[in-house]
Design a protein around this motif. Structure first.
Motif, mmCIF file in Angstrom:
data_model
loop_
_atom_site.group_PDB
_atom_site.id
_atom_site.type_symbol
_atom_site.label_atom_id
_atom_site.label_comp_id
_atom_site.label_asym_id
_atom_site.label_seq_id
_atom_site.Cartn_x
_atom_site.Cartn_y
_atom_site.Cartn_z
ATOM 1 N N ARG A 29 0.824 -1.204 0.000
ATOM 2 C CA ARG A 29 0.000 0.000 0.000
ATOM 3 C C ARG A 29 0.864 1.262 0.000
ATOM 4 N NH1 ARG A 29 -5.271 -0.996 1.749
ATOM 5 N NH2 ARG A 29 -5.649 1.204 1.285
ATOM 6 N N ALA A 30 2.196 1.088 0.116
ATOM 7 C CA ALA A 30 3.076 2.251 0.167
ATOM 8 C C ALA A 30 3.380 2.794 -1.232
ATOM 9 C CB ALA A 30 4.378 1.880 0.870
ATOM 10 N N LEU A 31 3.078 2.039 -2.261
ATOM 11 C CA LEU A 31 3.414 2.440 -3.618
ATOM 12 C C LEU A 31 2.205 3.018 -4.336
ATOM 13 C CD1 LEU A 31 5.459 -0.726 -4.673
ATOM 14 C CD2 LEU A 31 6.373 1.472 -3.949
ATOM 15 N N PRO A 32 2.424 3.824 -5.382
ATOM 16 C CA PRO A 32 1.288 4.212 -6.230
ATOM 17 C C PRO A 32 0.700 2.956 -6.866
ATOM 18 C CG PRO A 32 3.368 4.808 -7.272
ATOM 19 C CD PRO A 32 3.693 4.399 -5.868
ATOM 20 N N PHE A 33 -0.545 3.036 -7.291
ATOM 21 C CA PHE A 33 -1.250 1.858 -7.777
ATOM 22 C C PHE A 33 -1.950 2.188 -9.103
ATOM 23 C CE2 PHE A 33 -4.174 -1.764 -7.533
ATOM 24 C CZ PHE A 33 -3.365 -2.740 -6.959
ATOM 25 N N PRO A 34 -1.174 2.522 -10.152
ATOM 26 C CA PRO A 34 -1.795 2.885 -11.430
ATOM 27 C C PRO A 34 -2.584 1.716 -12.003
ATOM 28 C CG PRO A 34 0.566 2.523 -11.705
ATOM 29 C CD PRO A 34 0.299 2.504 -10.230
ATOM 30 N N SER A 35 -3.837 1.971 -12.356
ATOM 31 C CA SER A 35 -4.725 0.909 -12.826
ATOM 32 C C SER A 35 -5.766 1.491 -13.762
ATOM 33 C CB SER A 35 -5.433 0.230 -11.645
ATOM 34 O OG SER A 35 -4.517 -0.278 -10.705
ATOM 35 N N SER A 36 -6.318 0.627 -14.622
ATOM 36 C CA SER A 36 -7.395 1.059 -15.508
ATOM 37 C C SER A 36 -8.239 -0.130 -15.936
ATOM 38 C CB SER A 36 -6.836 1.772 -16.745
ATOM 39 O OG SER A 36 -6.092 0.873 -17.546
ATOM 40 N N VAL A 37 -9.494 0.158 -16.292
ATOM 41 C CA VAL A 37 -10.420 -0.825 -16.858
ATOM 42 C C VAL A 37 -11.124 -0.169 -18.036
ATOM 43 C CG1 VAL A 37 -12.511 -2.188 -16.507
ATOM 44 C CG2 VAL A 37 -10.831 -1.996 -14.660
ATOM 45 N N ALA A 38 -11.118 -0.837 -19.193
ATOM 46 C CA ALA A 38 -11.886 -0.390 -20.362
ATOM 47 C C ALA A 38 -12.916 -1.474 -20.648
ATOM 48 C CB ALA A 38 -10.977 -0.182 -21.560
ATOM 49 N N LEU A 39 -14.186 -1.133 -20.495
ATOM 50 C CA LEU A 39 -15.272 -2.120 -20.541
ATOM 51 C C LEU A 39 -16.135 -1.925 -21.780
ATOM 52 C CD1 LEU A 39 -16.810 -4.400 -18.989
ATOM 53 C CD2 LEU A 39 -18.153 -2.570 -17.931
ATOM 54 N N LEU A 87 -7.534 -14.760 -7.103
ATOM 55 C CA LEU A 87 -6.638 -14.432 -8.201
ATOM 56 C C LEU A 87 -5.401 -13.763 -7.623
ATOM 57 C CD1 LEU A 87 -9.262 -12.772 -10.615
ATOM 58 C CD2 LEU A 87 -8.676 -15.203 -10.427
ATOM 59 N N GLU A 88 -4.230 -14.235 -7.995
ATOM 60 C CA GLU A 88 -2.982 -13.712 -7.431
ATOM 61 C C GLU A 88 -2.067 -13.227 -8.555
ATOM 62 O OE1 GLU A 88 -1.353 -16.958 -5.263
ATOM 63 O OE2 GLU A 88 -3.054 -17.092 -3.862
ATOM 64 N N PHE A 89 -1.533 -12.026 -8.370
ATOM 65 C CA PHE A 89 -0.604 -11.442 -9.337
ATOM 66 C C PHE A 89 0.591 -10.899 -8.567
ATOM 67 C CE2 PHE A 89 -4.960 -10.871 -10.846
ATOM 68 C CZ PHE A 89 -4.916 -11.514 -12.075
ATOM 69 N N GLU A 90 1.769 -11.395 -8.878
ATOM 70 C CA GLU A 90 2.972 -10.983 -8.154
ATOM 71 C C GLU A 90 3.651 -9.772 -8.769
ATOM 72 O OE1 GLU A 90 5.561 -14.292 -7.632
ATOM 73 O OE2 GLU A 90 4.219 -15.312 -6.209
ATOM 74 N N GLU A 91 3.165 -9.337 -9.920
ATOM 75 C CA GLU A 91 3.748 -8.173 -10.594
ATOM 76 C C GLU A 91 2.660 -7.485 -11.407
ATOM 77 O OE1 GLU A 91 5.327 -10.900 -14.345
ATOM 78 O OE2 GLU A 91 6.771 -9.907 -13.044
ATOM 79 N N ALA A 92 3.017 -6.336 -11.991
ATOM 80 C CA ALA A 92 2.050 -5.627 -12.845
ATOM 81 C C ALA A 92 1.577 -6.565 -13.949
ATOM 82 C CB ALA A 92 2.694 -4.375 -13.430
ATOM 83 N N PHE A 93 0.325 -6.399 -14.346
ATOM 84 C CA PHE A 93 -0.258 -7.344 -15.302
ATOM 85 C C PHE A 93 -1.305 -6.660 -16.165
ATOM 86 C CE2 PHE A 93 -3.081 -7.262 -11.695
ATOM 87 C CZ PHE A 93 -4.347 -7.314 -12.250
ATOM 88 N N GLU A 94 -1.667 -7.362 -17.232
ATOM 89 C CA GLU A 94 -2.773 -6.955 -18.082
ATOM 90 C C GLU A 94 -3.591 -8.195 -18.404
ATOM 91 O OE1 GLU A 94 -3.554 -4.553 -22.300
ATOM 92 O OE2 GLU A 94 -1.530 -4.720 -21.446
ATOM 93 N N ARG A 114 -10.715 -4.821 -20.614
ATOM 94 C CA ARG A 114 -9.250 -4.851 -20.641
ATOM 95 C C ARG A 114 -8.771 -4.208 -19.340
ATOM 96 N NH1 ARG A 114 -5.554 -3.678 -25.895
ATOM 97 N NH2 ARG A 114 -3.539 -4.287 -25.004
ATOM 98 N N ILE A 115 -8.060 -4.980 -18.546
ATOM 99 C CA ILE A 115 -7.663 -4.568 -17.203
ATOM 100 C C ILE A 115 -6.147 -4.428 -17.133
ATOM 101 C CG2 ILE A 115 -7.680 -5.210 -14.755
ATOM 102 C CD1 ILE A 115 -10.101 -7.050 -15.462
ATOM 103 N N LYS A 116 -5.686 -3.297 -16.600
ATOM 104 C CA LYS A 116 -4.267 -3.103 -16.330
ATOM 105 C C LYS A 116 -4.137 -2.702 -14.866
ATOM 106 C CE LYS A 116 -3.312 -1.365 -21.010
ATOM 107 N NZ LYS A 116 -2.764 -0.235 -21.807
ATOM 108 N N GLN A 156 -4.795 -13.947 -19.874
ATOM 109 C CA GLN A 156 -3.618 -13.236 -19.387
ATOM 110 C C GLN A 156 -2.880 -12.643 -20.582
ATOM 111 O OE1 GLN A 156 -3.189 -13.536 -15.925
ATOM 112 N NE2 GLN A 156 -1.614 -11.961 -15.953
ATOM 113 N N LEU A 157 -2.841 -11.313 -20.666
ATOM 114 C CA LEU A 157 -2.155 -10.647 -21.776
ATOM 115 C C LEU A 157 -0.685 -10.415 -21.460
ATOM 116 C CD1 LEU A 157 -4.904 -8.048 -22.769
ATOM 117 C CD2 LEU A 157 -4.367 -10.201 -23.921
#
Length: 226
Positions: A36-46, A116-123, A56-58, A84-85
Motif C-alpha cells: 500500500r506504500a506504492l502508487p497503484f496505477p490501474s485502468s479498466v476499459a469495458l 486471483l494472485e498477481f505478483e507483478e504488474a499485469f494486463e 481490458r484490465i491493467k 492473461q495478456l
C-alpha cells in the motif's frame, strides 16, 4: 465503451479507487495490494457484445479474493473467462491452483469462492458471461474451472486469437452483430476448455467443435478486415 483510470488522481487515492471500480464493473471482490506504500496505477476499459462484457484490465501486484461474504452480498450466476495478456496469474478455485502465463486463459465461477494472485504488474482481458453460455456444453462443468487453457495450440489458440480481436473494436458495430460475435465466442471458449478438461468428447461434440472453428475463422477475417 466505459473507461475507469487512476490517471489524474492523487497516488494516495489509487487503491481505494481501484477497489470501488472492480466491485462496480465486475462483482463484489476483496482486493489486497502487495504494497500500500506504492502508487497503484490501474485502468479498466469495458465493452459489451450481447450479454458478454469484455474488459481490458491493467493493474499492479495484488491478490483478489471473492469469498463467502462477497458472494452473499452480491450473488451472481456468471463466469469470468480471464485471458492473461501480460504477466503471470495464479488462480485458485474448487481445490485447484493453476498458474496462467501470458497467452493462456482460465475460467472462474462467481457463485463459488475463488482467488486471483498477481505478483507483478499485469494486463488481463476479462470476459463476464452468463453461466448458461458455457457450462451446459461440458459433460463435467466443474472440470473446466481453474484450468489453464494454452493459447498456443489447438482450439485454445483459435479462442485466444479471437478474444484478442475484441479489443478496441469500433462502436459502430451493430447490436445484432455484437450478439452474433458473443455466440461464436462462447462456443469457441467451450470447445477450447473441453480440450483441457479431463473428459472425452462424443462424436456430436467433435462435429460441433470443427463447425465452430470454421465459423469463427470467417468471423475473425471479417473483424480483422479494415
Amino acid at each position: 465503451m466505459h473507461v475507469w483510470s487512476t490517471d489524474g488522481l492523487p497516488e494516495s487515492a489509487h487503491f481505494e479507487f481501484w477497489r470501488d471500480v472492480i466491485c462496480e464493473a465486475f462483482a463484489a471482490l476483496d482486493p489486497k495490494a502487495a504494497s500500500r506504500a506504492l502508487p497503484f496505477p490501474s485502468s479498466v476499459a469495458l465493452d459489451s457484445f450481447g450479454d458478454v462484457n469484455v474488459a481490458r484490465i491493467k493493474s499492479c501486484a495484488q491478490v483478489v479474493r471473492r469469498g463467502a461474504d462477497q458472494i452473499r452480498v452480491d450473488p451472481q450466476d456468471r463466469l469470468f473467462v480471464n485471458l492473461q495478456l501480460t504477466g503471470v496469474g495464479r488462480v485458485v478455485q474448487e481445490g485447484r491452483a493453476v498458474l496462467v502465463p501470458a497467452g493462456s486463459f482460465t475460467i472462474v465461477d462467481t457463485a463459488r469462492p475463488y482467488r486471483l494472485e498477481f505478483e507483478e504488474a499485469f494486463e488481463v482481458l476479462s470476459l463476464r458471461l452468463p453461466r448458461k453460455r458455457l457450462l451446459p456444453f461440458t459433460a463435467r462443468p466443474d472440470q473446466v474451472l481453474a484450468q489453464a487453457v494454452d493459447g498456443q495450440k489447438g482450439m485454445g489458440r483459435v479462442a485466444v486469437n479471437f478474444m484478442r480481436l475484441l479489443v478496441d473494436q469500433p462502436d459502430d458495430l451493430a447490436s445484432d452483430h455484437r450478439a452474433e460475435i458473443a455466440t461464436h465466442l462462447c462456443d469457441l471458449i467451450a470447445s477450447a476448455s473441453r480440450e483441457t478438461a479431463p473428459e472425452k468428447r462424443s462424436g456430436r461434440e467433435r462435429v460441433r467443435h470443427h463447425f465452430v472453428a470454421s465459423a469463427v475463422e470467417v468471423l475473425r477475417a471479417s473483424l480483422a478486415d479494415p
